[in-house]
Write an enzyme that holds these catalytic residues in place. Sequence first.
Site: not given
Length: 1018
Positions: A955, A229, A891, A923, A889, A796
Amino acid sequence: MAVRLLVIGSGGREHTLAWKLAQSPHIQQVLVAPGNAGTANCGKISNSEVSVSNHSILAQFCKEHSVGLVVVGPEVPLAAGMVDDLQAAGVPCFGPSAKAAQLEANKSFSKAFMDRHGIPTANWCSFTDPQEACSYIRTASFPALVVKASGLAAGKGVIVAKDQEEACQAVLDIMKDKTFGSAGETVVVEELLEGEEVSCLCFSDGCSVSPMPPAQDHKRLQDGDLGPNTGGMGAYCPTPQVSQELLQQITETVLQKTVDGMKEEGTPYVGVLYAGLMLTKQGPKVLEFNCRFGDPECQVLMPLLKSDLYEVLQSTLEGKLASSAPEWHQDSSAVTVVMASPGYPGSYKKGVAITGLSQVEETGVQVFHAGTSLKEGGVVSSGGRVLTVTAVRSSLEMAVHAANRGVAAVGFPGAVYRRDIGHRAIAHLTQHRGLTYKDSGVDIAAGNRLVDMIKPFAKATSRSGCNAELGGFAGLFDLKAAGFIDPILVSGTDGVGTKLKIAQACQQHSTLGQDLVAMCVNDVLAQGAEPLFFLDYFSCGRLDVGVASAVIRGVAEACGLAGCALLGGETAEMPGVYGPGEYDLAGFCVGAVERGALLPRLGDICEGDLLIGVASSGVHSNGFSLVRKVLERAGVTYSSPAPFGKPGQTVGEVLLTPTKIYSRLLLPILRSGAIKAYAHITGGGLLENIPRVLPQELSVDLDASRWIIPPVFSWLQEEGGLCEEEMGRTFNCGLGAVLVVAFPDAQRVLRQLQAHEDAWIVGSLAHKQPGERRDSSTVPRKRTRVGVLISGTGTNLQALMEQAKRTSSSAEIVVVISNQPGVLGLKRASLSGIQTRVVDHKLYGSRAEFDSTIDHVLEEFDVEVVCLAGFMRILTGSFVRKWNGKLLNIHPSLLPSFKGVNAQKQALQAGARVTGCTVHFVAEEVDAGAIIAQEAVPVLMNDTEESLSDRIREAEHRAFPAALELVAGGGVRLGDDGRYHHTCPNTPGPHTQNTLPPYLRIHWAPPKSSGSTDLHSK
C-alpha cells in the site's frame, strides 16, 4: 495458491468431476466424500470419510482442512440444503440452493414454474389422490401415459406406460404401495410426447447461461431401447440431431428463460441446469429439469471440455459467465457405456471382483468408477451401475467402437451393458435426404421477416432527396432536390470495434446503431459535409431476428438524429464464420458539401488560432480492446457496479453509452464559415486526430485542465497503469470533436455550442520548434526537485523513482541521501541515474551537526521537497521548521492510531480490523503532521506481524508516489495554520496528476488525538 477441493458423491459423475478438476494447475488436492475405488489415492484425488449428511460437521471439516470449494454431485444433498448451509458457514460451494433445486426435487413445482414462465413442456396435472389421477388418465384428451413420482427417486421415478391400464397401475404402485417411498406422495401425470429425447445442460451464474454441447442418454436397460428404465446405461455427445440453430433456440427458450424466471421469483439459479428435452414436431419441450450434472452425461461432457473446469466453476460463482464462457473441443465425439451388475435395476449381488482396468486405460479409453469399492487391494462391485467406459475420438462411429472395445476388455463376470449406445445418432447421420439452404444455416424466411420489420424504421428517415424505401437493388438520392448547387460528395465507412463484444455479453443491442451512425457521420462532418444517406451491413452466423431488428432500429433512429436517410443495407448470414450469438457491423455514410465550403481550410489556419473541444459521452467506440483488457486485469465484470458513471449503473451500462452525433449541432456553425477545421476524435485519440487537420508547420498546445474528463478515463488509466501518451493515442479523453477557430470568433462559436452541449476552449496553435514532432501536443513544464532520505533497502524509494520517471510526473528526484554507506537504496538510485550522497551519522558529534550537513546537501541540489523513505533518524526541530510544508514521511498505520515504532504489532495487539499507511507532512511532534493521504489495509484473522507488514508495504508503494504528486504538482500545501489545503483545479485531466486515486482518503484538517477507536471498529 493451490486449492483443496471437496467433491460430494460416490458415483461415476463424481469420479469424472474429480478427474477433470485434478487436471487444473490451480488444484492441490481433490477430496471425494464418500467416493469409490476410482477416487481412492489416484494422484491428486483421494477419498474422505467425513460425514456428508451432517452439514455442520462437514462445514467444520472444510474449515479445518482449508477446503477452498465444495462441488456437490448428487441431487439429494442439493435438495437437503447443503449449499445453503455450507455457504452460511463461510464455505464456498458450487450448486443451486435448496429452493432453486425444487426444479428437480419437486416435479409438481417444476411443471407449474414452466407454465408460469411460458417454457414449453407436456400437458400435465399433479395429484395426491390415486383415484383422481386414474380418472384423469382415462379422460384426458391426450395420451396421459407418463407417471412420475413428484419427489426424488434416484432417476428411476418415471414410468412410461403403454396404455391407460398400465398408467393407472403405475399410479397405484407409487402412491399406495410406496414404490418410491415419500417421493411418491404426489404424482405428476403427463402427456406422452413423441420425438427424440436429448439432454441439454448449461452453466448458470444466476443471470447468464453458457450451454454445454447437447448429449443423449439411454435410459432403457437393453439394446433397442427395451427393458426397464434405469438411471442411464450410456450416453454420447454431441448429438447431431441438435443443430447449432436448435441449440440456440433451446438456450433462449428453455435454459435462459428458466434462469430468468428463477431470478424473477427471487431464487437466483447458480450451478448446472440440466434440461431433459423431447424434440417434438412442435419444437423442443421440457420433460424434466435436473439441478446438477447428469450421470452418465457428465462422463461424456467433461472429456470434451477444453477449459479448466475449476476456472469455469469460479467464473460461474463470480457471475462472469457472460465474459468468460467455457470452451469445448469442437472436432471430437465422446461415448460412454455403463457396465451394470447382473439383476440391475432390481436386486443384484455385490462384491464381484473386477479386473483388467489398467490395461483398458492404456488403450486411450477412460474408465470412470461408480458402484465400486476396494477389498483386499482389489476392485469389487458395490452398486447397480458399476463402471462407465468412456472413449473420445474424432468421429462418433470411432468413439462407439473404442468404448465397446474397452467394455469387452474389462473382467467383470455377468456384467450388463448395451452395445448400441449412439445408435440413433448414427442412424441420423446415415439418413439420405434432400438438403435446403436452411440446412446449411441460412434462413431466408428469417431474413424476409427482418426486412418487413425494419421497413417502417427506414421509412421514418426519409428526407429531401430520397424517400428511404427498402427493397430495391440500389438506393437513389437526388442532390438537386436536396438543394445543392456545386457539391462535392464525401463518403465515410466505419464499424464499432470490439464494443460489440460488450454489447453481446450484456445482451444490450439497441445502442450500437447510434455508435455505428455516429462514427461514420462524424467523419463526414470533418470535411464540412452534410450527411445525406446511410447504409448498414449486419453479418452473423445465425440470424436472430430480434437482435438484428434491435440493432437496425437503433441505426434508423440514429439516422434521424443525424438528419440522413437510411437508404439501404445488407444482412449476411454466414454459418461457421461467427460463433453463436456473435455478429458484426459496418456502416457507410455519404454526404455532400458545396465546393467552397470544404474543410479543412489549411490555407486559413495560422498560429494563435484557438481550439474548441466539444464533449464526448464517454469512450465512444474506440479503444475497447484495451478497455476489455483493463477490466480483465482489474477483475471487474460488465455486471459489476461501475466505479465510474452515475450511481446504480453497471460497468456494462456505462461503457455502452452511445457515441454522440454532432451533425445537427455543428452544421449551422460550419455553414457560418467560422470553423477552419474540425477533427473527429476517433481511433488514434487526441494525439493523432488533431494533427490530421493542421498544416505541417503548426503544433498543438492543449491544456487538459480546461475540460471535464469523464471519470471512466481516470479509472482506466489508474487500473491499467496507462501512461499519458497511451491514453492520448487511444481515447478521446472527454472530447469527441475539436474545432479550429480564429481568436476573434472563438467566444461567439463557444456560446453557440454551449447553448446545446458542453464545450470549452482547450488550447491553441503555435509554430513548431525545430525538431518538434507533427503530433506534439504538450509543452515542457518545470518539475519540482525532490530529495529522498533513506537508511536501507529503499523499496519506497523505488516506488517514488518509478513514479518520477513518468512523463506526466510533477516530480524530479535529484538526489538520494543515506545515513549509512553501502545500502541497497543507494544502488537503486545509481542504477536510475540519480545522484547519491552518504552522510554517516556516526561521524558527527551531534544531531544538529548531522542535520546541518544534510541540509547543505539538499541546498546544493536546489531541492524543493524532501521525502523520508525509511529514514531511521529523528530530525531536529530546527531542521523540521526550516522544511515545514516541504518534508513528507510515510508511517505504517492509519494515523492518528498506532504512532511510533512497531505500528503493525500495535495494531495486532489492539485487535484492529483495519490498519494501513499514512503519508503526512512532518511536524516536530512524532507522527503528528497534517495528513496528505491514506490507504486502508484489512487485518486478516491469520495475520502475523510479518504478513501484515508485507501488505502495508504494498500500500505504501502506491500511496507515497500519489501523495508526492499532490505536493509536487501544487495540488496540496500546508497552510500557515498547520492544516492541509487543497489547491487542485476543479477539472484535472489525464495530463495532470492532481486527483487522488480511489484507494486514497483525504483529511481536510489535521486529525484529532481522539477518535482512533471509531476508525478501527468499523
